[in-house]
Design an enzyme around this catalytic site. Structure first.
Site, PDB file in Angstrom:
ATOM      1  N   ALA A 133       0.748   0.216   0.733  1.00 37.21           N
ATOM      2  CA  ALA A 133       1.988   0.969   0.889  1.00 37.21           C
ATOM      3  C   ALA A 133       2.769   0.856  -0.414  1.00 37.21           C
ATOM      4  O   ALA A 133       2.769  -0.201  -1.055  1.00 37.21           O
ATOM      5  CB  ALA A 133       2.814   0.435   2.050  1.00 37.21           C
ATOM      6  N   ALA A 138       9.134  -1.297  -4.405  1.00 38.68           N
ATOM      7  CA  ALA A 138       7.996  -2.208  -4.536  1.00 38.68           C
ATOM      8  C   ALA A 138       6.772  -1.614  -3.852  1.00 38.68           C
ATOM      9  O   ALA A 138       6.836  -0.551  -3.219  1.00 38.68           O
ATOM     10  CB  ALA A 138       8.350  -3.560  -3.903  1.00 38.68           C
ATOM     11  N   GLN A 139       5.652  -2.309  -3.983  1.00 39.70           N
ATOM     12  CA  GLN A 139       4.455  -1.958  -3.246  1.00 39.70           C
ATOM     13  C   GLN A 139       3.894  -3.203  -2.573  1.00 39.70           C
ATOM     14  O   GLN A 139       4.232  -4.334  -2.940  1.00 39.70           O
ATOM     15  CB  GLN A 139       3.413  -1.307  -4.144  1.00 39.70           C
ATOM     16  CG  GLN A 139       2.808  -2.195  -5.201  1.00 39.70           C
ATOM     17  CD  GLN A 139       1.885  -1.417  -6.132  1.00 39.70           C
ATOM     18  OE1 GLN A 139       2.097  -0.227  -6.402  1.00 39.70           O
ATOM     19  NE2 GLN A 139       0.851  -2.069  -6.644  1.00 39.70           N
ATOM     20  N   ASP A 290      17.824  -0.710   7.066  1.00 35.93           N
ATOM     21  CA  ASP A 290      16.881   0.268   6.502  1.00 35.93           C
ATOM     22  C   ASP A 290      15.786   0.549   7.525  1.00 35.93           C
ATOM     23  O   ASP A 290      14.598   0.508   7.218  1.00 35.93           O
ATOM     24  CB  ASP A 290      16.290  -0.280   5.203  1.00 35.93           C
ATOM     25  CG  ASP A 290      15.772   0.827   4.294  1.00 35.93           C
ATOM     26  OD1 ASP A 290      16.157   1.997   4.491  1.00 35.93           O
ATOM     27  OD2 ASP A 290      14.977   0.530   3.387  1.00 35.93           O
TER      28      ASP A 290
END
Length: 510
Positions: A133, A138-139, A290
């Site tokens: 993802a 970020a990943q 979020d």
């Protein structure tokens, strides 16, 4: 950093939206009035050659927002949860912004892990996957810890992300200052303070140590919540730019087909995600801010799993009570009480007419309650409230911005699971329970006890504190600071440069 040069960044924003076709797509999807569409497109069209091209293989809105950078991607993430505002097609297109953005390369990710954790990836993990993802900040990689054999998720910040956000935030500050300068009526909305609040949220999200701490606090608050779970923080494998959490198995809450295939009840999930958010906000004053589909999964046992704790919201106990009473008043259609709460909290100036304000609130609430259940929207309520509060001089409450924004996002998630959800009916038991717990006899006794405890601690200092307060009150107000000459020179030079640039542009166009 916040000088006139930011005009270029803002012009490029409009130019990019026009060049990629996103300007038209977004305005049409949001059903903007024709005059607004014409005005915005006419302003952006002459500068579209300055816009970024983006990836031609993606839809216009996604193409524009990803090209503009992480702050704009955050905006797109919010819109992706609101098909009722932007339409199903555009919401679906922008859902890729939640966790399907282009990743950065594996070598960069491994170097970041080694730099932060002090050992090569191969020494820490038996397996370290390609990115599973990738979002604006970020990943994430799936890995297996060598020492324990446990599967984990390793989150790594994007390289240069701090500078990218800094550039956008500076431009936002400049835009806010220009709005306040050119439109005195907008000052009640405190645009600069709104951007300052956004900046604080973003800076917290860019330090993964703070996110790990938030995850730990959130887990402690919610450990007894039925149907809700969080992945555990692995503190020994977490630093400023790298964070490691336990692996969470489940299907994405944005994949209705997968949810149905797994046999989960989407109506129950929609109700539960909304009620959990309200419980966390009202009961704890600490909530996941979020909560879009990209940060939520459904576990095999039906539990809702939340992750990505970079943006958390906090509201104090008094504000929670005010917010709950406002919601409860609308649910009961007791507009007089909603008006009283606004005046008691100081949200509306005391010199305004309460009866008139109460009637204005009725005009907000009654049309919503007259709608079909599938059309009742907290987003519409907030929009109507904005119009009313502008009329009555209410200032923007920066402490409620994140709460209101998250409420809109969570409503979008719940509605994507169950389009027929009745937001008021689902919220009612949670709000009623909080009202009973916070405003009943036990709550009053608890508040009095806390007040007495504070007085006992500060009792010896109270006379001096009172004397200091009286002296400050009696002192003449300080003179407003004068603008320094070099500031005036800088702004003048910036204006001359801007004028020269516009003149040059006109000459080129001719």
């Amino acid at each position: 950093m916040r000088g006139p040069h930011n005009i270029i960044r803002l012009i490029r924003t409009g130019a990019t939206l026009e060049r990629t076709g996103a300007m038209s797509a977004i305005l049409v999807a949001m059903d903007a009035p024709p005059q607004v569409r014409i005005a915005l497109r006419c302003l952006a069209w002459p500068f579209q050659w300055l816009g970024l091209k983006g990836d031609p293989g993606t839809p216009p809105a996604v193409r524009a927002l990803t090209a503009l950078g992480p702050a704009y991607i955050k905006f797109g993430q919010i819109l992706s949860t609101r098909p009722d505002l932007v339409g199903d097609e555009l919401a679906t297109q922008m859902r890729v912004l939640q966790d399907k953005l282009p990743p950065f390369d594996m070598l960069t990710a491994k170097r970041a892990v080694q730099s932060e954790l002090g050992q090569p990836v191969e020494a820490l993990f038996d397996e370290f996957s390609d990115p599973i993802a990738a979002a604006s900040i970020a990943q994430v990689h799936k890995a297996r810890v060598r020492a324990t054999g446990e599967d984990v998720a390793v989150k790594v910040l994007r390289p240069g992300i701090e500078r990218a956000f800094r550039v956008d935030i500076d431009a936002f500050y400049f835009a806010a200052s220009m709005i306040e300068l050119l439109s005195p009526a907008s000052r009640r909305l405190r645009p600069t303070e709104v951007i300052k609040h956004f900046e604080g949220v973003v800076l917290g999200e860019l330090d993964l140590r703070l996110e790990a701490s938030s995850a730990g606090e959130f887990a402690a608050n919610t450990e007894n919540d039925a149907g809700f779970q969080l992945p555990a923080v692995k503190w020994d494998l977490s630093r400023r730019r790298v964070m490691t959490l336990g692996w969470a198995d489940g299907v994405s809450m944005g994949d209705n087909d997968a949810i149905d295939a797994a046999g989960h009840d989407r109506v129950d999930l929609g109700n539960r995600v909304l009620q959990l958010f309200l419980s966390h906000a009202l009961r704890d004053g600490y909530f996941h801010a979020d909560m879009h589909q990209g940060n939520l999964k459904v576990a095999p046992n039906g539990n809702i799993i939340a992750y990505d704790f970079g943006i958390m919201g906090h509201i104090d106990e008094y504000t929670r009570r005010v917010y709950a009473e406002i919601i409860y008043g609308f649910i009961r259609r007791d507009y007089r009480r909603v008006a009283e709460v606004h005046f008691e909290a100081g949200y509306v100036p005391a010199d305004r007419d309460m009866d008139e304000f109460s009637r204005a609130l009725r005009a907000v609430g009654e049309p919503i309650f007259g709608m079909d259940a599938s059309k009742i929207s907290m987003g519409n309520l907030l929009s109507y409230l904005f119009e009313v509060t502008e009329r009555f001089g209410m200032e923007t409450r920066t402490e409620l911005i994140l709460l209101q924004r998250t409420m809109v996002v969570v409503e979008g998630v719940a509605r994507s699971l169950n389009p027929q959800i009745n937001i008021w009916e689902v919220a009612k038991p949670v709000v009623e329970d909080y009202i009973k717990q916070s405003l009943g006899p036990r709550a009053i006794a608890r508040s009095l006890g806390q007040t007495l405890a504070v007085l006992a601690r500060f009792g010896p200092r109270l006379p001096q504190l009172v004397e200091d307060a009286i002296i400050r009150q009696s002192a003449p107000p300080p003179e407003p600071p004068r603008r320094r000459k070099r500031d005036l020179v800088a702004w003048g030079a910036g204006g001359v440069a801007l004028g020269a640039g516009v003149a040059a542009l006109i000459a080129l166009l001719d």
